[in-house]
Design a protein around this motif. Structure first.
Motif, PDB file in Angstrom:
ATOM      1  N   HIS A  24     -16.251  29.641  29.818  1.00 33.45           N
ATOM      2  CA  HIS A  24     -14.962  29.677  30.493  1.00 33.45           C
ATOM      3  C   HIS A  24     -14.574  28.267  30.922  1.00 33.45           C
ATOM      4  O   HIS A  24     -15.415  27.374  31.019  1.00 33.45           O
ATOM      5  CB  HIS A  24     -15.024  30.604  31.712  1.00 33.45           C
ATOM      6  CG  HIS A  24     -15.337  32.028  31.354  1.00 33.45           C
ATOM      7  ND1 HIS A  24     -14.410  32.866  30.790  1.00 33.45           N
ATOM      8  CD2 HIS A  24     -16.481  32.739  31.465  1.00 33.45           C
ATOM      9  CE1 HIS A  24     -14.971  34.049  30.570  1.00 33.45           C
ATOM     10  NE2 HIS A  24     -16.230  33.998  30.970  1.00 33.45           N
ATOM     11  N   ARG A  38      -6.731  39.995  34.946  1.00 33.20           N
ATOM     12  CA  ARG A  38      -6.833  39.959  33.491  1.00 33.20           C
ATOM     13  C   ARG A  38      -5.543  40.419  32.823  1.00 33.20           C
ATOM     14  O   ARG A  38      -4.894  41.353  33.295  1.00 33.20           O
ATOM     15  CB  ARG A  38      -8.004  40.813  33.021  1.00 33.20           C
ATOM     16  CG  ARG A  38      -9.354  40.250  33.420  1.00 33.20           C
ATOM     17  CD  ARG A  38     -10.515  41.105  32.932  1.00 33.20           C
ATOM     18  NE  ARG A  38     -11.785  40.449  33.202  1.00 33.20           N
ATOM     19  CZ  ARG A  38     -12.425  40.483  34.365  1.00 33.20           C
ATOM     20  NH1 ARG A  38     -11.910  41.175  35.381  1.00 33.20           N
ATOM     21  NH2 ARG A  38     -13.565  39.844  34.528  1.00 33.20           N
ATOM     22  N   ILE A  39      -5.213  39.750  31.741  1.00 40.74           N
ATOM     23  CA  ILE A  39      -4.105  40.189  30.891  1.00 40.74           C
ATOM     24  C   ILE A  39      -4.740  41.004  29.769  1.00 40.74           C
ATOM     25  O   ILE A  39      -5.331  40.449  28.833  1.00 40.74           O
ATOM     26  CB  ILE A  39      -3.301  38.999  30.339  1.00 40.74           C
ATOM     27  CG1 ILE A  39      -2.821  38.111  31.489  1.00 40.74           C
ATOM     28  CG2 ILE A  39      -2.119  39.482  29.514  1.00 40.74           C
ATOM     29  CD1 ILE A  39      -2.054  36.872  31.042  1.00 40.74           C
ATOM     30  N   GLU A  40      -4.640  42.304  29.869  1.00 41.39           N
ATOM     31  CA  GLU A  40      -5.397  43.214  29.008  1.00 41.39           C
ATOM     32  C   GLU A  40      -4.632  43.589  27.749  1.00 41.39           C
ATOM     33  O   GLU A  40      -3.419  43.776  27.772  1.00 41.39           O
ATOM     34  CB  GLU A  40      -5.745  44.498  29.776  1.00 41.39           C
ATOM     35  CG  GLU A  40      -6.489  44.272  31.090  1.00 41.39           C
ATOM     36  CD  GLU A  40      -7.971  44.014  30.889  1.00 41.39           C
ATOM     37  OE1 GLU A  40      -8.406  43.975  29.725  1.00 41.39           O
ATOM     38  OE2 GLU A  40      -8.689  43.870  31.895  1.00 41.39           O
ATOM     39  N   SER A  41      -5.388  43.704  26.640  1.00 39.85           N
ATOM     40  CA  SER A  41      -4.950  44.375  25.404  1.00 39.85           C
ATOM     41  C   SER A  41      -3.947  43.584  24.575  1.00 39.85           C
ATOM     42  O   SER A  41      -3.242  44.186  23.764  1.00 39.85           O
ATOM     43  CB  SER A  41      -4.367  45.767  25.714  1.00 39.85           C
ATOM     44  OG  SER A  41      -5.289  46.548  26.434  1.00 39.85           O
ATOM     45  N   ILE A  42      -3.870  42.254  24.725  1.00 35.98           N
ATOM     46  CA  ILE A  42      -2.979  41.497  23.849  1.00 35.98           C
ATOM     47  C   ILE A  42      -3.470  41.538  22.410  1.00 35.98           C
ATOM     48  O   ILE A  42      -2.708  41.783  21.477  1.00 35.98           O
ATOM     49  CB  ILE A  42      -2.843  40.037  24.324  1.00 35.98           C
ATOM     50  CG1 ILE A  42      -1.993  39.979  25.598  1.00 35.98           C
ATOM     51  CG2 ILE A  42      -2.207  39.167  23.241  1.00 35.98           C
ATOM     52  CD1 ILE A  42      -1.812  38.584  26.157  1.00 35.98           C
ATOM     53  N   GLY A  43      -4.764  41.322  22.193  1.00 34.68           N
ATOM     54  CA  GLY A  43      -5.307  41.348  20.844  1.00 34.68           C
ATOM     55  C   GLY A  43      -4.801  40.188  20.000  1.00 34.68           C
ATOM     56  O   GLY A  43      -4.342  39.163  20.511  1.00 34.68           O
ATOM     57  N   PHE A  50       0.671  45.422  26.573  1.00 33.85           N
ATOM     58  CA  PHE A  50      -0.397  44.857  27.383  1.00 33.85           C
ATOM     59  C   PHE A  50      -0.154  45.213  28.839  1.00 33.85           C
ATOM     60  O   PHE A  50       0.911  45.710  29.216  1.00 33.85           O
ATOM     61  CB  PHE A  50      -0.470  43.327  27.207  1.00 33.85           C
ATOM     62  CG  PHE A  50       0.774  42.605  27.673  1.00 33.85           C
ATOM     63  CD1 PHE A  50       0.882  42.123  28.963  1.00 33.85           C
ATOM     64  CD2 PHE A  50       1.844  42.420  26.804  1.00 33.85           C
ATOM     65  CE1 PHE A  50       2.034  41.469  29.403  1.00 33.85           C
ATOM     66  CE2 PHE A  50       2.996  41.758  27.219  1.00 33.85           C
ATOM     67  CZ  PHE A  50       3.081  41.285  28.517  1.00 33.85           C
ATOM     68  N   ARG A  51      -1.157  44.936  29.652  1.00 38.79           N
ATOM     69  CA  ARG A  51      -1.031  45.139  31.093  1.00 38.79           C
ATOM     70  C   ARG A  51      -1.587  43.923  31.819  1.00 38.79           C
ATOM     71  O   ARG A  51      -2.554  43.306  31.374  1.00 38.79           O
ATOM     72  CB  ARG A  51      -1.786  46.392  31.566  1.00 38.79           C
ATOM     73  CG  ARG A  51      -1.236  47.702  31.028  1.00 38.79           C
ATOM     74  CD  ARG A  51      -1.738  48.885  31.862  1.00 38.79           C
ATOM     75  NE  ARG A  51      -1.225  48.842  33.236  1.00 38.79           N
ATOM     76  CZ  ARG A  51      -0.069  49.364  33.607  1.00 38.79           C
ATOM     77  NH1 ARG A  51       0.719  49.958  32.732  1.00 38.79           N
ATOM     78  NH2 ARG A  51       0.310  49.291  34.876  1.00 38.79           N
ATOM     79  N   VAL A  52      -0.972  43.604  32.955  1.00 37.57           N
ATOM     80  CA  VAL A  52      -1.487  42.550  33.826  1.00 37.57           C
ATOM     81  C   VAL A  52      -1.155  42.955  35.255  1.00 37.57           C
ATOM     82  O   VAL A  52       0.008  43.039  35.636  1.00 37.57           O
ATOM     83  CB  VAL A  52      -0.912  41.163  33.451  1.00 37.57           C
ATOM     84  CG1 VAL A  52       0.589  41.194  33.339  1.00 37.57           C
ATOM     85  CG2 VAL A  52      -1.363  40.109  34.463  1.00 37.57           C
ATOM     86  N   THR A 196     -10.438  36.808  26.551  1.00 35.11           N
ATOM     87  CA  THR A 196      -9.439  37.568  27.296  1.00 35.11           C
ATOM     88  C   THR A 196      -8.810  36.680  28.358  1.00 35.11           C
ATOM     89  O   THR A 196      -9.517  36.045  29.140  1.00 35.11           O
ATOM     90  CB  THR A 196     -10.084  38.790  27.981  1.00 35.11           C
ATOM     91  OG1 THR A 196     -10.641  39.643  26.973  1.00 35.11           O
ATOM     92  CG2 THR A 196      -9.041  39.579  28.772  1.00 35.11           C
ATOM     93  N   VAL A 198      -7.403  35.277  31.624  1.00 33.29           N
ATOM     94  CA  VAL A 198      -7.703  35.603  33.016  1.00 33.29           C
ATOM     95  C   VAL A 198      -6.973  34.628  33.920  1.00 33.29           C
ATOM     96  O   VAL A 198      -7.048  33.405  33.737  1.00 33.29           O
ATOM     97  CB  VAL A 198      -9.220  35.537  33.295  1.00 33.29           C
ATOM     98  CG1 VAL A 198      -9.510  35.792  34.771  1.00 33.29           C
ATOM     99  CG2 VAL A 198      -9.971  36.536  32.435  1.00 33.29           C
TER     100      VAL A 198
END
Length: 236
Positions: A24, A38-43, A50-52, A196, A198
């Motif tokens: 990191h 976390r900024i989730e699920s961008i891929g 996505f969710r944040v 991911t 952050v």
């Protein structure tokens, strides 16, 4: 000759870390203990959801490369996203564009049009928003691609600078592996984009600061950075 991407080079610079994905960015001391957002699920796709934190979002993005005679390379891209906050809040919608042009003559390369990434926000937003990021000019050309920028969110103005030091690395990575947000010269938030995405936020109770940082962080996390491009390099 195919060039190595920023993360690939950074992986070689790590000391004591098995892979760049496991490391990191080095955080400013005031932010090291801040809880992660976390900024989730961008891929890795060009569209998705996505969710944040309390926000749900959707996005589309693209990257294009044009090469002329193996000498001039022009890259461009777009990132469009929508952030929907808690019930009653107006959504934040953005249309972002990136431009960069490089020239390579033999072993000599230069960048007459440095990377510039800017977002325009829909007029329906409840406050004025402006975001921009540009590659910084250096007195001496190096591999390090430092960035400088700004987010204006209503009355909240933050400067942005790229971060290049990974934990355990012996020297800085060429490509940005994160970004630091400053207000009046003091670090108030940071975004780690290695893996991911952050966010670390110093003051959880400042609502305007939180919205500004989350909005800019989403724009940066979705950005297809030409320094880490998956498109073919000149000479492939």
């Amino acid at each position: 000759m195919k060039e190595m991407s920023g993360p690939a080079i950074a992986g070689l610079l790590l000391g004591g870390c098995s892979a760049v994905g496991s490391a990191h960015m080095v955080m400013p001391s005031d932010l090291a203990a801040a809880p992660p957002i976390r900024i989730e699920s961008i891929g890795y796709g060009n569209r998705g959801d996505f969710r944040v934190a309390e926000y749900a979002g959707s996005f589309t993005r693209s990257e294009e490369r044009l090469a002329f005679f193996d000498t001039v390379e022009q890259r461009s891209g777009h990132t469009n996203f929508r952030l929907q906050g808690p019930s009653g809040e107006l959504p934040i919608t953005a249309q972002c564009r990136m431009r960069e042009r490089n020239i390579q003559i033999g072993f000599v390369g230069f960048t007459p049009q440095r990377m510039a990434y800017r977002c325009a926000f829909d007029g329906g937003n409840s406050v004025p928003i402006r975001f921009e990021l540009q590659e910084a000019r250096q007195p001496v050309e190096t591999l390090k691609r430092e960035r400088r920028g700004e987010i204006l969110f209503g009355d909240t103005r933050l400067t942005i600078r790229s971060a290049h030091r990974l934990q355990g690395a012996v020297i800085d990575a060429p490509a940005p592996i994160g970004y630091i947000f400053e207000r009046d010269g003091r670090a108030v938030a940071a975004l780690d984009v290695n893996g991911t995405a952050v966010i670390r936020l110093a003051d959880q109770g400042d609502g305007s600061l939180r919205k500004a940082v989350i909005t800019a962080s989403v724009a940066l996390a979705l950005f297809r950075d030409p320094a880490n491009s998956s498109l073919g390099e000149l000479g492939d």
